[in-house]
Design an enzyme around this catalytic site. Structure first.
Site: not given
Length: 352
Positions: A155-157
């Site tokens: 994921g991005c985070y």
């Protein structure tokens, strides 16, 4: 599958989302791969330019429907840029058809079905397939990605956060039980679908926290940090929505273990990420900003050490649609195929 120019064929399922259309942009300049099928179950039969006029003269074909046999006839590798819950059903079918799969959704990141269902509130993928998916955090697990057929893109985070914390946790430079993560994202991270939370008049000139203690990326971050620490790590992770289109900034705080100088941290990170072309460590007194990685696959990391409190502050920034999604997926494609990992990703950040 196109063998005329010896490029491998790429199919993108979910081509009408931001992650899918970003894959189209990045792969357009890839020397060894080309997009041979753009797929959308909701918009099949319509031209992709209907939703994205900026692709006029670049890609004007009709969107394909999802069919494993048809995809296999056109492509070698499939990117799944789909919402959670879709890839868990689709990926096994594509793998069985002999395709390589890179999944940008969260369906195969967590290896525990119960944990996935707790955080994503959806039925988990079959446990047999969960075990086959390699977690594609490129700078940490790149050797496992090489030669794999099935990659679960982070994921991005978690990408911004774990790249910022992993070396310090692994080296024992910080006490992992003290980690606090303050993360902020541009609105494109919420996808293209309209909602009250991303409505212009709600978001403009506003700044808000959301999913406090409930964000689905929490167990993914803790999974990677626990591996680094060799023991279970539990964190405080708070996300905020910022009125900008792209970018993630993770600002992380932790107590320093032992006597460490700022230079110790700089040397540790420079050594850890040596030979990793997309992680850039800032010198003392410089902290990164999201615009400085805009449109690129870079992750920039900076540090500040507070001797008064004996805490380190680590600031990590990425473009959420590139390093946080499509760019890392292309990087994983390169690693998977044994190519130079920078292929198709040599973009200088767009500034200002």
């Amino acid at each position: 599958m196109n063998n005329d120019n010896k490029k491998i064929g790429i199919a993108i399922v979910g081509s009408t989302g931001y992650g899918g259309v970003e894959l189209i942009r990045l792969l357009a300049s890839h020397p060894l791969a080309e997009v041979t099928s753009v797929i959308s179950s909701s918009s099949a039969g319509t031209p992709i330019t209907e939703g994205y006029p900026h692709l006029t003269g670049i890609r004007e074909e009709l969107l394909d429907d999802v069919d494993a046999a048809t995809i296999k006839s056109k492509a070698d590798v499939v990117f799944l840029a789909t919402p959670p819950g879709v890839a868990s059903k689709l990926a096994p079918e594509l793998l069985a058809a002999g395709l390589k799969v890179i999944d940008l959704s969260g369906d195969f990141r967590l290896k525990s079905p119960a944990l996935y269902e707790q955080w994503y509130k959806k039925p988990a993928a079959d446990e047999r397939h969960l075990g086959k998916a390699v977690f594609g955090l490129s700078e940490i697990y790149g050797e496992q990605v090489r030669g794999a057929d099935f990659i679960s893109n982070p994921g991005c985070y978690p990408t911004a956060t774990t790249l910022g914390l992993f070396p310090a946790v692994k080296a024992g430079f910080i006490d992992p039980s003290t980690i606090i993560i303050d993360a902020k994202s541009g609105v494109s991270g919420a996808g293209r679908g309209a909602s009250l939370g991303t409505h212009y008049s709600e978001l403009n000139e506003n700044f808000k926290a959301y999913k406090i203690n409930q964000h689905q990326h929490i167990p993914e971050i803790e999974m990677v940090l626990s591996e680094a620490a060799g023991t279970e790590v539990v964190t405080t992770f708070t996300t905020h929505l910022v009125p900008m289109t792209r970018g993630i900034m993770s600002t992380m705080y932790a107590s320093v273990s032992g006597e460490r100088s700022l230079n110790d941290f700089l040397e540790l990170y420079r050594s850890f990420y040596e030979g990793k072309p997309f992680v850039r460590i800032r010198p003392e007194g410089q902290w990164p900003a999201t615009k400085e990685v805009w449109g690129s696959n870079y992750c920039d990391i900076g540090f500040a050490l507070d001797k008064r409190t004996n805490r380190i502050t680590i600031v990590s920034v990425i473009d959420n649609l590139v390093k946080g999604a499509a760019g890392q997926a292309v990087q994983n494609l390169n690693l998977m195929m044994g190519w130079d990992e920078t292929f198709g990703l040599q973009f200088v950040p767009a500034y200002p």
